[in-house]
Design a protein around this motif. Structure first.
Motif, PDB file in Angstrom:
ATOM      1  N   THR A  11      11.641   1.030  -0.504  1.00 39.54           N
ATOM      2  CA  THR A  11      10.317   1.293  -1.077  1.00 39.54           C
ATOM      3  C   THR A  11      10.432   2.281  -2.241  1.00 39.54           C
ATOM      4  OG1 THR A  11       9.301   0.926   1.088  1.00 39.54           O
ATOM      5  CG2 THR A  11       7.984   2.094  -0.537  1.00 39.54           C
ATOM      6  N   VAL A  12      11.230   3.321  -2.036  1.00 37.09           N
ATOM      7  CA  VAL A  12      11.386   4.314  -3.100  1.00 37.09           C
ATOM      8  C   VAL A  12      12.100   3.691  -4.307  1.00 37.09           C
ATOM      9  CG1 VAL A  12      12.406   6.541  -3.715  1.00 37.09           C
ATOM     10  CG2 VAL A  12      11.405   6.211  -1.447  1.00 37.09           C
ATOM     11  N   VAL A  13      13.105   2.864  -4.027  1.00 40.69           N
ATOM     12  CA  VAL A  13      13.802   2.174  -5.124  1.00 40.69           C
ATOM     13  C   VAL A  13      12.815   1.350  -5.952  1.00 40.69           C
ATOM     14  CG1 VAL A  13      15.486   0.372  -5.666  1.00 40.69           C
ATOM     15  CG2 VAL A  13      16.043   2.135  -3.975  1.00 40.69           C
ATOM     16  N   GLU A  14      11.986   0.623  -5.223  1.00 39.18           N
ATOM     17  CA  GLU A  14      10.934  -0.181  -5.874  1.00 39.18           C
ATOM     18  C   GLU A  14      10.080   0.661  -6.811  1.00 39.18           C
ATOM     19  OE1 GLU A  14       9.135  -3.764  -3.086  1.00 39.18           O
ATOM     20  OE2 GLU A  14       8.327  -1.745  -2.904  1.00 39.18           O
ATOM     21  N   VAL A  15       9.614   1.802  -6.280  1.00 34.37           N
ATOM     22  CA  VAL A  15       8.705   2.653  -7.047  1.00 34.37           C
ATOM     23  C   VAL A  15       9.426   3.228  -8.265  1.00 34.37           C
ATOM     24  CG1 VAL A  15       7.362   4.782  -7.000  1.00 34.37           C
ATOM     25  CG2 VAL A  15       7.265   3.220  -5.062  1.00 34.37           C
ATOM     26  N   TYR A  16      10.636   3.674  -8.094  1.00 42.33           N
ATOM     27  CA  TYR A  16      11.408   4.188  -9.229  1.00 42.33           C
ATOM     28  C   TYR A  16      11.530   3.108 -10.307  1.00 42.33           C
ATOM     29  CZ  TYR A  16      12.950   8.659  -7.164  1.00 42.33           C
ATOM     30  OH  TYR A  16      13.001   9.929  -6.656  1.00 42.33           O
ATOM     31  N   GLU A  17      11.823   1.891  -9.865  1.00 43.50           N
ATOM     32  CA  GLU A  17      12.010   0.813 -10.851  1.00 43.50           C
ATOM     33  C   GLU A  17      10.729   0.542 -11.629  1.00 43.50           C
ATOM     34  OE1 GLU A  17      13.817  -2.620  -9.095  1.00 43.50           O
ATOM     35  OE2 GLU A  17      15.730  -1.578  -8.794  1.00 43.50           O
ATOM     36  N   GLN A  18       9.609   0.598 -10.898  1.00 44.11           N
ATOM     37  CA  GLN A  18       8.321   0.403 -11.572  1.00 44.11           C
ATOM     38  C   GLN A  18       8.091   1.506 -12.610  1.00 44.11           C
ATOM     39  OE1 GLN A  18       5.799  -1.965 -10.786  1.00 44.11           O
ATOM     40  NE2 GLN A  18       4.190  -1.156 -12.107  1.00 44.11           N
ATOM     41  N   LEU A  19       8.370   2.749 -12.201  1.00 41.61           N
ATOM     42  CA  LEU A  19       8.114   3.878 -13.107  1.00 41.61           C
ATOM     43  C   LEU A  19       9.088   3.861 -14.286  1.00 41.61           C
ATOM     44  CD1 LEU A  19       7.349   6.581 -10.384  1.00 41.61           C
ATOM     45  CD2 LEU A  19       5.737   5.751 -12.120  1.00 41.61           C
ATOM     46  N   ILE A  20      10.277   3.320 -14.063  1.00 36.80           N
ATOM     47  CA  ILE A  20      11.220   3.155 -15.177  1.00 36.80           C
ATOM     48  C   ILE A  20      10.695   2.093 -16.142  1.00 36.80           C
ATOM     49  CG2 ILE A  20      13.531   2.310 -15.796  1.00 36.80           C
ATOM     50  CD1 ILE A  20      14.478   3.672 -13.105  1.00 36.80           C
ATOM     51  N   ALA A  21      10.205   0.977 -15.560  1.00 42.11           N
ATOM     52  CA  ALA A  21       9.695  -0.122 -16.395  1.00 42.11           C
ATOM     53  C   ALA A  21       8.537   0.352 -17.261  1.00 42.11           C
ATOM     54  CB  ALA A  21       9.249  -1.290 -15.519  1.00 42.11           C
ATOM     55  N   GLU A  22       7.727   1.262 -16.711  1.00 34.67           N
ATOM     56  CA  GLU A  22       6.564   1.723 -17.460  1.00 34.67           C
ATOM     57  C   GLU A  22       6.888   2.911 -18.358  1.00 34.67           C
ATOM     58  OE1 GLU A  22       3.013   2.168 -15.158  1.00 34.67           O
ATOM     59  OE2 GLU A  22       3.448   0.411 -13.935  1.00 34.67           O
ATOM     60  N   THR A  79       0.831  -1.184   0.000  1.00 43.18           N
ATOM     61  CA  THR A  79       0.000   0.000   0.000  1.00 43.18           C
ATOM     62  C   THR A  79       0.877   1.249   0.000  1.00 43.18           C
ATOM     63  OG1 THR A  79      -1.475  -1.282   1.355  1.00 43.18           O
ATOM     64  CG2 THR A  79      -1.967   1.039   1.147  1.00 43.18           C
ATOM     65  N   LYS A  80       1.946   1.192   0.782  1.00 44.68           N
ATOM     66  CA  LYS A  80       2.840   2.326   0.877  1.00 44.68           C
ATOM     67  C   LYS A  80       3.470   2.608  -0.488  1.00 44.68           C
ATOM     68  CE  LYS A  80       4.628   2.619   5.081  1.00 44.68           C
ATOM     69  NZ  LYS A  80       5.548   2.164   6.138  1.00 44.68           N
ATOM     70  N   SER A  81       4.004   1.564  -1.122  1.00 42.95           N
ATOM     71  CA  SER A  81       4.642   1.822  -2.416  1.00 42.95           C
ATOM     72  C   SER A  81       3.612   2.270  -3.445  1.00 42.95           C
ATOM     73  CB  SER A  81       5.432   0.602  -2.909  1.00 42.95           C
ATOM     74  OG  SER A  81       4.893  -0.587  -2.440  1.00 42.95           O
ATOM     75  N   LYS A  82       2.389   1.716  -3.350  1.00 45.52           N
ATOM     76  CA  LYS A  82       1.339   2.128  -4.276  1.00 45.52           C
ATOM     77  C   LYS A  82       1.043   3.618  -4.110  1.00 45.52           C
ATOM     78  CE  LYS A  82      -2.309   1.162  -7.052  1.00 45.52           C
ATOM     79  NZ  LYS A  82      -2.410   2.501  -7.617  1.00 45.52           N
ATOM     80  N   ARG A  83       1.005   4.082  -2.857  1.00 46.10           N
ATOM     81  CA  ARG A  83       0.717   5.495  -2.619  1.00 46.10           C
ATOM     82  C   ARG A  83       1.804   6.387  -3.215  1.00 46.10           C
ATOM     83  NH1 ARG A  83      -1.270   4.534   2.727  1.00 46.10           N
ATOM     84  NH2 ARG A  83       0.753   5.164   3.534  1.00 46.10           N
ATOM     85  N   ILE A  84       3.046   5.974  -2.999  1.00 41.17           N
ATOM     86  CA  ILE A  84       4.156   6.774  -3.530  1.00 41.17           C
ATOM     87  C   ILE A  84       4.171   6.733  -5.059  1.00 41.17           C
ATOM     88  CG2 ILE A  84       6.677   6.993  -3.556  1.00 41.17           C
ATOM     89  CD1 ILE A  84       6.541   5.794  -0.683  1.00 41.17           C
ATOM     90  N   TYR A  85       3.880   5.553  -5.577  1.00 40.78           N
ATOM     91  CA  TYR A  85       3.796   5.404  -7.032  1.00 40.78           C
ATOM     92  C   TYR A  85       2.748   6.373  -7.596  1.00 40.78           C
ATOM     93  CZ  TYR A  85       2.360   3.206 -11.436  1.00 40.78           C
ATOM     94  OH  TYR A  85       2.012   2.968 -12.736  1.00 40.78           O
ATOM     95  N   ASP A  86       1.567   6.358  -6.974  1.00 39.77           N
ATOM     96  CA  ASP A  86       0.487   7.231  -7.445  1.00 39.77           C
ATOM     97  C   ASP A  86       0.891   8.710  -7.332  1.00 39.77           C
ATOM     98  OD1 ASP A  86      -1.131   5.129  -8.103  1.00 39.77           O
ATOM     99  OD2 ASP A  86      -2.283   5.158  -6.234  1.00 39.77           O
ATOM    100  N   LEU A  87       1.537   9.035  -6.231  1.00 39.37           N
ATOM    101  CA  LEU A  87       1.957  10.413  -6.001  1.00 39.37           C
ATOM    102  C   LEU A  87       2.910  10.886  -7.104  1.00 39.37           C
ATOM    103  CD1 LEU A  87       2.157  12.743  -3.688  1.00 39.37           C
ATOM    104  CD2 LEU A  87       4.371  11.680  -3.213  1.00 39.37           C
ATOM    105  N   LEU A  88       3.941  10.088  -7.361  1.00 34.40           N
ATOM    106  CA  LEU A  88       4.924  10.480  -8.375  1.00 34.40           C
ATOM    107  C   LEU A  88       4.285  10.544  -9.759  1.00 34.40           C
ATOM    108  CD1 LEU A  88       8.125   8.538  -7.228  1.00 34.40           C
ATOM    109  CD2 LEU A  88       7.536  10.943  -6.863  1.00 34.40           C
ATOM    110  N   ARG A  89       3.450   9.581 -10.026  1.00 33.63           N
ATOM    111  CA  ARG A  89       2.789   9.522 -11.318  1.00 33.63           C
ATOM    112  C   ARG A  89       1.919  10.771 -11.524  1.00 33.63           C
ATOM    113  NH1 ARG A  89      -1.603   6.448 -12.780  1.00 33.63           N
ATOM    114  NH2 ARG A  89      -1.605   5.749 -14.951  1.00 33.63           N
ATOM    115  N   GLU A  90       1.217  11.160 -10.474  1.00 34.47           N
ATOM    116  CA  GLU A  90       0.361  12.323 -10.560  1.00 34.47           C
ATOM    117  C   GLU A  90       1.203  13.588 -10.764  1.00 34.47           C
ATOM    118  OE1 GLU A  90      -2.602  11.141 -10.930  1.00 34.47           O
ATOM    119  OE2 GLU A  90      -3.216  13.179 -11.494  1.00 34.47           O
ATOM    120  N   ARG A  91       2.355  13.658 -10.057  1.00 33.95           N
ATOM    121  CA  ARG A  91       3.238  14.815 -10.229  1.00 33.95           C
ATOM    122  C   ARG A  91       3.738  14.909 -11.667  1.00 33.95           C
ATOM    123  NH1 ARG A  91       7.018  14.965  -4.708  1.00 33.95           N
ATOM    124  NH2 ARG A  91       5.320  15.522  -3.294  1.00 33.95           N
ATOM    125  N   ILE A  92       4.019  13.753 -12.245  1.00 34.24           N
ATOM    126  CA  ILE A  92       4.481  13.759 -13.644  1.00 34.24           C
ATOM    127  C   ILE A  92       3.335  14.204 -14.562  1.00 34.24           C
ATOM    128  CG2 ILE A  92       5.328  12.318 -15.545  1.00 34.24           C
ATOM    129  CD1 ILE A  92       6.714  10.582 -13.334  1.00 34.24           C
TER     130      ILE A  92
END
Lengths: 474, 474
Positions: free
Chosen positions: B52-63, B12-25
């Motif tokens: 957690t942040v590393v995880e999210v960055y990697e996801q956003l890189i993959a996408e 849930t935490k990584s999902k929230r950060i993922y959503d946050l960064l995605r929205e900022r972009i």
């Protein structure tokens, strides 16, 4: 008249006389205009009751073989030319052997690296049976009738929307969903609606040959667009000719496995808006994602340009034949009309069973369980490839789904290699097999692991190592 | 990378950060080329672990949202134009209310004289459930996979051939049978194969409007040929234009109920041979024959010109969606190809259940039982009509099936009559509704009795007598 609820013996007797008279008419022994013996005479001749003969005459009159002229008797009707075709059924054999048709392909019993194929020994039969039984028990009389809505059962569409929101973040309304006979029917209906002979459809290259056939069968011209590790190379979509639709597998490109990058997604939708085309998003296996979070659906970015196509063939089982599409507003009515004219609606009892299966969370649990099962198989396949080929193999497209891509730099998988392995009961799928423009993927295998046992994975990789020409072994 | 098998909280935490960064972009707060904070900085800012942040960055890189430049950091990728459509899903309501679409028609709860509709309260649910369960229990793993043959399960096709031989004298081989999604899909596939826009198809007039729609949807021109009490007036088939196919219901013309006489059968087949067209024989309800023996199939006279179409919708239940066709040799391969491209194959578990249901003779018993049930309803309807109208009504087309024709010499059933009765919860079906050339059948009703209770039959006839304008009462 003869009633079939009369005794079996009488029935057989009248049937025999009926056949006899009919055969005499066919053979012209009784010709048009001939007067038939009176029922009394014929009953005497044949040794049956007069009522039996009366019955038979009435049947033959009803069918038009005979005519009754009141007060005069019964006559053979003028049947005109009465040629029966050569293939009169009495000549047909009943042994069930196909006549001049290819035999059904014998199911392959060896090690089959078929991609995108689920583990058939892990179908949740017991839970499915419970759901199917409960659906039958709770069915009202009306549930056995024709459905009013070609879109499929509403309970399934409602629970499907909830499932899609929770599992993939897809927001849609039940009224936007059409349940189809597998993803195949969804794509077939879209083809039928969007494509006329001579139209252009842009697709990923490589792609699933079966889907390609569906597109080609419309008479449309296929415009193959290459893919790389980020999916469709959107910049290669042409300004002219304008395609009527673009077919993509953005979550896990089939077969190469790339994720369509967000930049290309925007680019693709911009292209769709400018050219006025629709995008068919085929999400065939994103439920099984081993790395990271679920990939967002392309549809998220434009509900009115993207038709999202999903299936339960990989997550439950292919024989179920339940897929669905989430449809832009403008396409909904025409697609429902087409669906109705195609098969009225799908079978509704399996839909009720599926709705229940999802509502009781069996579906989510099954997918979670299968993700672990497939994850293990995937890791094993990667480990086997690494153990066997070391850095001589490049693995990609493995973040999701039931297959990955293995690439050997100086190798070529030709038909000879395929045949050699087939003789050893190992079936492999060169990526070249999926290519429209040939010659670019000859050193790659599409390796499905979904329906393989662990021992088969190991044995299969070993066999490829032994026979694969030019494969560098560690 | 984030693995969904990690703990729910972390996810849930990584999902929230993922959503946050995605929205900022998306909101351009992070623009293309911007360098993102280091994972250390961001983890401090957000109060989460660095992993957690590393995880999210990697996801956003993959996408494709971010790009990693080794040794330099993580940057926002150039997403190009990034317009999301107006219909961004967060705006979509989730209340499930259809958006601008017609509501599903409310099922009619009154007295419905709908023709050709079986008794839904007499579906053999218990026996069917047994068959479905046994089919599931006996299914092998392969039975849950894709079927190799688009024609449908072989066990069903084999037992179907036996059933057709015994019950209707039809001789065919399993290899000639294609199982379809109701008769609808059989006719739709035939249309697709035989008809091009501009072609001509000859049909009976009157006929089922739904079947007419299927023909018309091909772009073919409909050539209506009138019927009388002996079925299609074959002599009115034109020499030109030559139709590509002729559609008939020879065992019990729908809706008028005549049997195509043997003379006309020969004539029709002669016509088919001369013009090179095919004949589609739709045998929708001959299982329920109250007078005489079963009518022979038209196909008996020419296996290579006639496509026989059958269905289990009337004998079992419509929701099953199982029909079939028996196909001339020359059409078999193209039809199988089309069927495959349309939906791969039908759902195979219900087919296995049906094969078992027939093999265990439940089917024959059910049809025999229903023939008694329907026979009783039919007799009651005839008696009610006679009691109410005496010789003022002419009854025909009642030798088979689930409906009959009632005709009142000086009467006219117009939309006003229909609406008046509808308001009393009585739904009637003027024969005119089925007519292509209008104005010939205005004094006739098509009266289905299959799904009516006895009390409804009586009440329905009474209501018609009270309101029907111009109906002569005894």
């Amino acid at each position: 008249m003869m009633n079939r609820s009369s005794s079996g013996a009488a029935e057989t007797k009248s049937k025999r006389i009926y056949d006899l008279l009919r055969e005499r008419i066919f053979q012209n022994r009784y010709a048009a205009g001939d007067r038939l013996p009176s029922t009394r005479d014929l009953s005497g001749e044949l040794g049956v009751s007069r009522s039996t003969v009366v019955e038979v005459y009435e049947q033959l009159i009803a069918e038009g073989y005979l005519e009754s002229r009141p007060g005069s008797g019964t006559y053979v009707a003028n049947l005109g030319k009465r040629q029966r075709s050569e293939a009169f059924p009495h000549a047909a054999k009943e042994d069930g052997a196909p006549a001049g048709l290819p035999e059904n392909p014998v199911p392959f019993r060896g090690i089959d690296f078929r991609p995108s194929f689920p583990a058939l020994d892990s179908v949740p039969v017991r839970k499915w049976k419970e759901a199917a039984l409960t659906a039958l028990d709770q069915a009202s009389a009306a549930d056995f009738g024709y459905a009013e809505d070609p879109a499929g059962r509403e309970d399934l569409r409602v629970i499907l929307c909830r499932l899609l929101l929770h599992s993939k973040g897809i927001r849609c309304k039940p009224s936007q969903v059409i349940v189809t006979s597998g993803a195949t029917q969804a794509i077939a209906l879209l083809c039928r609606l969007l494509l006329q002979p001579g139209d252009v459809v842009a697709t990923e290259d490589p792609m699933a040959p079966f889907i390609r056939q569906i597109f080609v069968s419309t008479g449309a011209e296929l415009l193959p667009v290459p893919v790389d590790e980020h999916g469709l190379r959107v910049e290669e979509l042409p300004a002219t000719p304008r395609p009527k639709c673009v077919y993509v597998t953005p979550s896990h490109q089939f077969p190469l496995g790339g994720i369509l990058s967000i930049g290309r997604r925007f680019q693709l939708l911009e292209y769709a808006r400018q050219t006025g085309c629709y995008v068919i998003e085929d999400d065939y296996d994103s439920d099984f994602r081993y790395e990271g979070m679920p990939i967002h659906a392309l549809r998220e970015l434009d509900e009115e340009r993207v038709v999202y196509v999903g299936t339960f063939s990989k997550t439950l089982f292919p024989a179920l034949r339940i897929g669905y599409m989430i449809v832009p507003h403008h396409l909904l009515d025409p697609l429902l009309r087409l669906k109705r004219l195609m098969d009225m609606h799908g079978p509704t009892l399996p839909q009720a069973a599926l709705a229940r299966f999802i509502a009781e969370r069996h579906f989510e649990r099954h997918v979670a369980r299968m993700k672990r099962v497939y994850g293990k198989k995937r890791s094993l396949l990667i480990a086997c490839l690494r153990d066997t080929f070391g850095n001589g193999v490049r693995i990609s497209g493995d973040a999701a789904g039931l297959h990955l891509i293995a690439e050997w730099p100086d190798c070529r998988f030709d038909s000879r290699t395929v045949a050699l392995l087939e003789r050893q009961q190992i079936r492999i799928y060169p990526a070249e097999r999926y290519a429209i423009v040939r010659g670019k993927h000859e050193n790659r295998l599409v390796m499905g692991f979904g329906n393989l046992a662990e021992s088969q994975v190991e044995e299969g990789v070993r066999a490829i190592a032994e026979i694969g020409p030019g494969i560098i072994r560690r």
